[in-house]
Scaffold this active site. Structure first.
Site: not given
Ligand code: FRU
Length: 561
Positions: A204-205, A396, A164, A148, A146
């Site tokens: 995506f987000s 990240w 995500q 965002d 997982m």
């Protein structure tokens, strides 16, 4: 003759492994194989080996590609399994068309890869927790990766959190919207996957809005294929399932980084507003129907931190504490470029007229001064005008390497946002949402694995957590320096050089009380007045079982479930 002997030998060698001859892969080239899979059970369990490269799998039913996914199929060791739902296509058998990537295909003969022997069908998939670092009171996916938080909204007593998600491994890949729901922001229930990748790309987000006039929930997200474009999807069942708009994409650009749409209804202009992250700026759009968008303005040049890509924006009007003033807060997540390396959440305070955001300060500001607080966004339609934020509790720099396997990453505790004034400036206030208070259990003497520590501060205060292995985390409120810091340099970190860190926050005013939330892999520190937040992961080799406090008085609360 030779061929027959070879086939017989293969059948013999397979007999001991339980793989039927039918499932024998056809090895077609240096990196390509096909496997015919008669469907007899709900799931095909795919064996994953994380250090291997992804294999691209095309699932073919009746000559049509019905799903594409990337999985780190096991070559010589199985770390865990992931379930591929093979029954949902309604086909009697499926053909898996598999392309391996990376160097391993040259070093090992493909036919000997462990994945062929370890793939199995099953009607169930065991999601019972196997992880000692899985948080007890923070949201995590049952399994898989997982990042965002996405599309959060509140409706009819239920908080919806999408995220995500990689359903096919615990590292970033196959971006899909996972879904969980909660009535109290603490206890989350896993829901079926909400939005899956399609021909336009991975999902995506993005965000969701409760479209009250049309009785629906609308999701807007980035379709990440060859280019990043924006798409929408409609839900008529309160966010349980979504139907993608046939006219997608609704917004395109030739910019490479063009993503993470946050939509909201702006009553002042009677239109939908959209804020979108584009490279190192935020773009603002308006729309009457969310299908066609007008570009209004761009924000961010020469303001704030630009040491990375701007991502995951949010924009909202907030009350300034203790005044009758309201101002706008623009949230801008950035990666890398955070104050302690990697990912972090910066923000801007200013004014917004539905078309243009104007920032009122020159300095760079961070919402949370820890190293593991990213992709922060808020719920749409939260009750009582509240602005409740969740962050992804990772960075990240090492998110894919943290020492868990069954799942990777958790969300922060929910936090209510507001604004406060200090020395003529207006800052973002962050307070653990009041729902968190219900977690306070019995007062205990000995430090439990998970707890809230409340420290009444008298002067410079030091809070040291230790275990019998000599690992420690030191938190320090320094009255002279007017800072609060957290030092996790003496705790397990061999998975990443970027992990050991000392994070330091400015203190606006003075701290009277600290609230420190410890879960199995995280520490979140707040001051009682909502002017300080610091979120850091920790992976102690054994739980901290001792706390020493100087300069203040600590009360330890058990977590009550
Ligand atoms: C932020 C981010 C977003 C993107 C998503 C992809 O962490 O990079 O910008 O939409 O993750 O998973």
């Amino acid at each position: 003759m030779k061929k027959v002997v070879l086939a017989m030998m293969m059948m013999l060698s397979l007999a001991g492994t339980g793989v039927s001859a039918q499932e024998t892969p056809q090895i077609l080239g240096a990196s390509h194989a096909m496997l015919r899979e008669p469907v007899s059970k709900r799931y095909l369990l795919l064996p994953v080996q994380e250090r291997e490269e992804n294999a691209s799998i095309k699932v073919i039913a009746g000559g049509q590609t019905v799903q594409e996914l990337n999985v780190r199929l096991a070559v010589d060791k199985v770390d865990y399994y992931v379930p591929l739902d093979v029954q949902r296509f309604g086909a009697k058998d499926l053909l898996l068309d598999i392309t391996f990537h990376g160097d391993r295909r040259f070093t090992g003969a493909m036919k000997d890869f462990l994945c062929w022997r370890e793939m199995k069908q099953s009607d169930t998939f065991d999601t019972a927790n196997r992880e000692r670092y899985r948080p007890q009171y923070h949201h995590t996916p049952l399994y898989g990766w997982m990042n965002d938080p996405n599309g959060m909204f509140y409706k009819d007593g239920v908080y919806h959190l999408y995220y995500q998600y990689n359903p096919y491994g615990s590292m970033w890949e196959n971006m899909t919207w996972g879904h969980s729901t909660s009535r109290d922001l603490i206890h989350w229930e896993a829901q079926p996957i909400a939005i899956e990748p399609d021909a336009l790309g991975a999902i995506f987000s993005g965000s969701c809005v409760v479209d009250k006039r049309n009785g629906q929930v609308v999701a807007m997200y980035t379709s990440a294929g060859k280019s990043q474009v924006q798409s929408i999807a409609f839900s008529k069942d309160n966010g349980q399932t979504f139907e993608k708009f046939s006219g997608n994409p609704v917004l395109t650009s030739s910019e490479e980084d063009f993503r993470d749409p946050k939509v909201f209804w702006n009553p002042e202009i009677q239109k939908w507003n959209l804020i979108l992250a584009v490279g190192q700026e935020m773009r603002i759009y308006t729309s009457a129907d969310m299908k066609s968008w007008n570009y209004e303005s761009s924000f961010g040049k020469e303001l704030g931190c630009h040491d990375g890509v701007w991502e995951c924006p949010d924009l909202m009007k907030l009350q300034v504490r203790g005044t009758d003033k309201q101002k706008w807060l623009l949230i801008c997540n950035i990666n890398p470029g955070g104050p302690f390396g990697g990912s972090a959440t910066q923000y801007f305070v200013g004014d917004f007229d539905g078309h243009k955001f104007t920032c009122e300060h020159q300095d760079t500001r961070w919402m949370d001064y820890g190293k593991d607080h990213y992709a922060t966004v808020t719920f749409d339609n939260a009750p009582d005008g509240r602005r409740i934020a969740l962050a992804w509790m990772s960075n990240w720099q090492y998110a894919n390497q943290v020492p868990t396997k069954q799942f990777r990453s958790a969300n922060s505790l929910p936090r209510d946002l507001d604004l406060f004034e200090y020395e003529g400036q207006t800052y973002c206030g962050v307070t653990p949402s009041r729902e968190v208070d219900a977690l306070r259990g019995k007062v205990v003497k000995k430090l439990p694995k998970t707890c809230e520590i409340v420290v009444d501060v008298k002067t410079t205060t030091e809070i040291t957590l230790t275990n019998s292995l000599g690992e420690q985390v030191v938190m320090r409120y320094d009255v002279q320096q007017n800072t609060f810091s957290m030092d996790r340099t003496r705790t397990y970190a061999s998975f990443s050089e970027a992990f050991p860190s000392v994070t330091t926050a400015p203190v606006y005013g003075s701290i009277r009380q600290l609230r420190i939330f410890i879960d199995n892999c995280s520490i979140e520190a707040f001051d009682a007045e909502g002017r300080l937040s610091m979120t850091n992961l920790i992976f102690p080799a054994e739980p901290y079982n001792n706390v020493k406090v100087t300069g203040g008085k600590a009360t330890i609360y058990e977590i009550s479930e």
